[in-house]
Design an enzyme around this catalytic site. Structure first.
Site, short mmCIF file in Angstrom:
data_model
loop_
_atom_site.label_atom_id
_atom_site.label_comp_id
_atom_site.label_asym_id
_atom_site.label_seq_id
_atom_site.Cartn_x
_atom_site.Cartn_y
_atom_site.Cartn_z
CE LYS A 10 -39.23 10.30 17.19
NZ LYS A 10 -37.88 10.08 16.62
CE1 TYR A 50 -34.83 12.20 20.64
CE2 TYR A 50 -35.91 14.20 19.87
CZ TYR A 50 -35.89 12.83 20.04
OH TYR A 50 -36.96 12.07 19.58
CG PHE A 58 -28.75 12.03 13.94
CD1 PHE A 58 -29.60 12.24 15.02
CD2 PHE A 58 -27.85 10.98 14.00
CE1 PHE A 58 -29.55 11.43 16.14
CE2 PHE A 58 -27.78 10.15 15.13
CZ PHE A 58 -28.63 10.39 16.20
NE ARG A 86 -35.39 0.59 23.39
CZ ARG A 86 -35.04 1.75 22.82
NH1 ARG A 86 -35.69 2.87 23.10
NH2 ARG A 86 -34.05 1.79 21.96
CB THR A 92 -33.90 3.49 15.55
OG1 THR A 92 -33.81 3.17 16.94
CG2 THR A 92 -33.80 4.99 15.35
NE ARG A 103 -39.30 4.09 15.92
CZ ARG A 103 -38.48 4.03 16.96
NH1 ARG A 103 -37.88 2.89 17.27
NH2 ARG A 103 -38.28 5.10 17.70
CG ASN A 113 -38.03 7.25 14.25
OD1 ASN A 113 -38.47 8.31 14.69
ND2 ASN A 113 -37.08 6.56 14.86
CG HIS A 116 -38.55 9.08 22.03
ND1 HIS A 116 -37.21 8.82 21.90
CD2 HIS A 116 -38.79 9.13 23.37
CE1 HIS A 116 -36.67 8.74 23.10
NE2 HIS A 116 -37.61 8.93 24.02
CD GLU A 127 -36.77 9.90 27.34
OE1 GLU A 127 -35.73 9.87 26.64
OE2 GLU A 127 -37.75 9.13 27.14
P1 CMP Z 1 -35.55 8.57 18.88
O1 CMP Z 1 -35.94 7.33 19.60
O2 CMP Z 1 -36.51 9.69 18.97
O3 CMP Z 1 -34.13 9.06 19.45
C1 CMP Z 1 -33.23 9.81 18.65
C2 CMP Z 1 -33.69 9.99 17.25
O4 CMP Z 1 -32.74 10.44 16.34
C3 CMP Z 1 -34.13 8.65 16.71
O5 CMP Z 1 -35.32 8.23 17.34
C4 CMP Z 1 -34.24 8.96 15.22
O6 CMP Z 1 -35.51 9.44 14.84
C5 CMP Z 1 -33.26 10.13 15.03
N1 CMP Z 1 -32.19 9.80 14.10
C6 CMP Z 1 -31.95 10.44 12.95
N2 CMP Z 1 -30.90 9.90 12.32
C7 CMP Z 1 -30.47 8.88 13.09
C8 CMP Z 1 -29.41 7.94 12.98
N3 CMP Z 1 -28.58 7.93 11.93
N4 CMP Z 1 -29.26 7.03 13.97
C9 CMP Z 1 -30.07 7.04 15.07
N5 CMP Z 1 -31.09 7.92 15.23
C10 CMP Z 1 -31.28 8.82 14.24
#
Ligand code: CMP
Length: 139
Positions: A10, A50, A58, A86, A92, A103, A113, A116, A127
């Site tokens: 990212k 997304y 968010f 994962r 996350t 992470r 974070n 992805h 994807e």
């Molecule tokens: P990702 O795996 O890229 O998929 C969705 C993204 O939303 C997640 O990682 C986070 O970086 C982002 N995100 C931001 N806020 C939140 C939240 N409150 N809960 C989950 N994902 C979040």
């Protein structure tokens, strides 16, 4: 079984010059980077990618963050690659991520974070297809 998963390094990773450090953890875990390119996501690409989150509070900030700087999109290959990656990424929210995960090492907060990874085989196929054609993936 040998699987492929989709990964994004990212904007927080590219900005801090961490793409090599993250790739080192990916490769140390035994995942193979079989496709990779550095791109700038358009707003449309980020919103499509997304789309499942579009009703979430968010979503706007997520799209802003993902388009604010380059990303590195990747296809990773290996045994049980989707679940394995994962585990390698960690939770996350980095506050909940286990020691040694990407992470835990690098993420700044739940939005920034660092990485992805696809959450399921069906998602991985969709994807990967959004960013790579078959001849760009070399296993
Ligand atoms: P990702 O795996 O890229 O998929 C969705 C993204 O939303 C997640 O990682 C986070 O970086 C982002 N995100 C931001 N806020 C939140 C939240 N409150 N809960 C989950 N994902 C979040």
């Amino acid at each position: 079984a040998i699987e492929r998963t989709f990964s994004i390094l990212k904007p927080d990773a590219t900005r801090r010059n961490l793409t090599g450090a993250v790739n080192a953890l990916i490769e140390k875990a035994g995942l193979r980077i079989v496709a990779q390119k550095r791109i700038r996501l358009s707003r449309e690409q980020a919103e499509t990618f997304y789309g499942v989150h579009k009703e979430r509070p968010f979503f706007g900030e997520l799209v802003e963050q993902m388009t604010a700087a380059p990303v590195v999109v990747q296809v990773l290959e290996g045994e049980n690659a989707i679940a394995h990656y994962r585990e390698v990424m960690g939770a996350t929210n980095p506050a909940n991520a286990a020691p040694g995960t990407i992470r835990k090492e690098f993420a700044l907060n739940v939005g920034e974070n660092t990485v992805h990874g696809s959450d399921a085989p069906e998602t991985a196929v969709v994807e990967i297809a959004q960013f790579f054609s078959g001849n760009e993936i070399v296993g």
